[in-house]
Write an enzyme that holds these catalytic residues in place. Sequence first.
Site, PDB file in Angstrom:
ATOM      1  N   ASP A 175      79.940  56.747  72.620  1.00  0.00           N
ATOM      2  CA  ASP A 175      79.451  56.000  73.791  1.00  0.00           C
ATOM      3  C   ASP A 175      79.432  56.844  75.070  1.00  0.00           C
ATOM      4  OD1 ASP A 175      82.118  56.133  74.485  1.00  0.00           O
ATOM      5  OD2 ASP A 175      82.494  53.973  74.403  1.00  0.00           O
ATOM      6  N   LYS A 201      81.251  51.768  78.712  1.00  0.00           N
ATOM      7  CA  LYS A 201      82.339  50.902  78.235  1.00  0.00           C
ATOM      8  C   LYS A 201      82.085  49.436  78.562  1.00  0.00           C
ATOM      9  CE  LYS A 201      84.887  54.463  76.956  1.00  0.00           C
ATOM     10  NZ  LYS A 201      85.032  54.791  75.526  1.00  0.00           N
TER      11      LYS A 201
END
Length: 507
Positions: A252, A395
């Site tokens: 990510d 996130k």
Amino acid sequence: MALYVEGLSERVPHKGMAQFQEMMRQQLESSMDAELEKLVNTVTGADRDVCMNFKGFKNLFHRFLQVKGPSVEWIKIKRPPEDSIQPYDKIAARGLPDGVAASLNKLVVVKLNGGLGTSMGCKGPKSLISVRNENTFLDLTVQQIEHLNKTYNTDVPLVLMNSFNTDEDTKKILQKYTHHRVKIHTFNQSRYPRIHKESLLPVAANLSMTGQNADGWYPPGHGDIYASFYNSGLLDKLIAQGKEYIFVSNIDNLGATVDLHILHHLVSQPNGKRCEFVMEVTDKTRADVKGGTLIQYEGKLRLLEIAQVPKAHVDEFKSVSKFKIFNTNNLWISLTAIKRLQEQNAMDMEIIVNPKTLDGGLNVVQLETAVGAAIKCFDNAMGINVPRSRFLPVKTTSDLLLVMSNLYSLEAGSLTMSPKREFPTTPHVKLGSSFTKVQEYLTRFESIPDMLELDHLTVSGDVTFGKNVSLKGTVIIIANHGDRIDIPAGSMLENKIVSGNLRILDH
């Protein structure tokens, strides 16, 4: 830790305390062995790999019981020597040779793919969430590596470290990349038993992953990469193919692309001084005060995490003036060094004790390790202070808004900051709880606003954005409970606070 019972030191004579604690440790280890043996006896064919993991878990549990206090003594902490953290500009200034392809053919890209998208309201692996133009994290990763392989006529493979949470869904989706110019391998990180906070014994009744028993298991953090990679056989296979380094990062982190300057720096060193481990660090801002930092400790470069810091020194740890950099978790690691350390049983990482409360209210403990903590085990390890652009983690939906906006342009799977933005820093975006889940977040934007001149955005409450909205400077939008604010299409908000009830209705 659970071994130290409150008030026990008054009841047990000081002289016999160490002896008593050793006896307690031995009893706990014996009880754990017996419980693991019971779990092994419930094994079916599909679960045999889990039993192999128990050796690693037993070792972790044994070390956990040996811990007597903080893993670092604050007084011994020193700033790293000047030459142990090199500025990226100095490495890039050396330029690249004509034979970049030879260096790339020694590289393997590894993405940590064990996490779920639950914190963003999504089911399944986080890597399958769409982040830009319908492309998922995994799509962008494949595009980046394919672009490298096509541009330089190389064979850089992609390796995904999955967990039992993500493996099945990830393998299904990998079929779509069959005709891409990237070889994709996977291996699974371990599956360890959660333990009761009080008894320190496993929660699971058997090895199955169904019903309540599913809560009995966890993937033990990304520090497990070394053992799992080695045990999978893939490490040896890649070494046999002439691969020398892995570039490891979180899937990510959209800034974690292959950097040819860092790679060249690694492969061009003389054999005797070959750097076995590079940690990319970047300058700390107020948003990063909890991030792990590099220190010098007992003559070795070491990663210091906030969980290891004594309470009395937490503010000092968060200080931007004393600890100026933090770990991006972009790591370059020698494959042969991993093999050597695994075979010598010399991979030493601090244990992270992660307390959790299960849905039923049961308090459990997960024993974990972090991949960067192994830096102290490798020869000639160093940090490279890289530009902030190499740390672009997604996130939350606040992060997602940034990467979906016109702040970034997308080319060959890589995001780069728009040259039209005057300041190289990203705006600070804080979206409220109404935006937490990706699906709900998407319904609140008819189109992603123009954010090229934005510095700060805070949104709270029931707020929606029409098409072609432009946000500049500092914008704060707060809808009170029961109110709703609809930002009209075509609006331009510059240094504005919007509050109350602003609803625009079509006639």
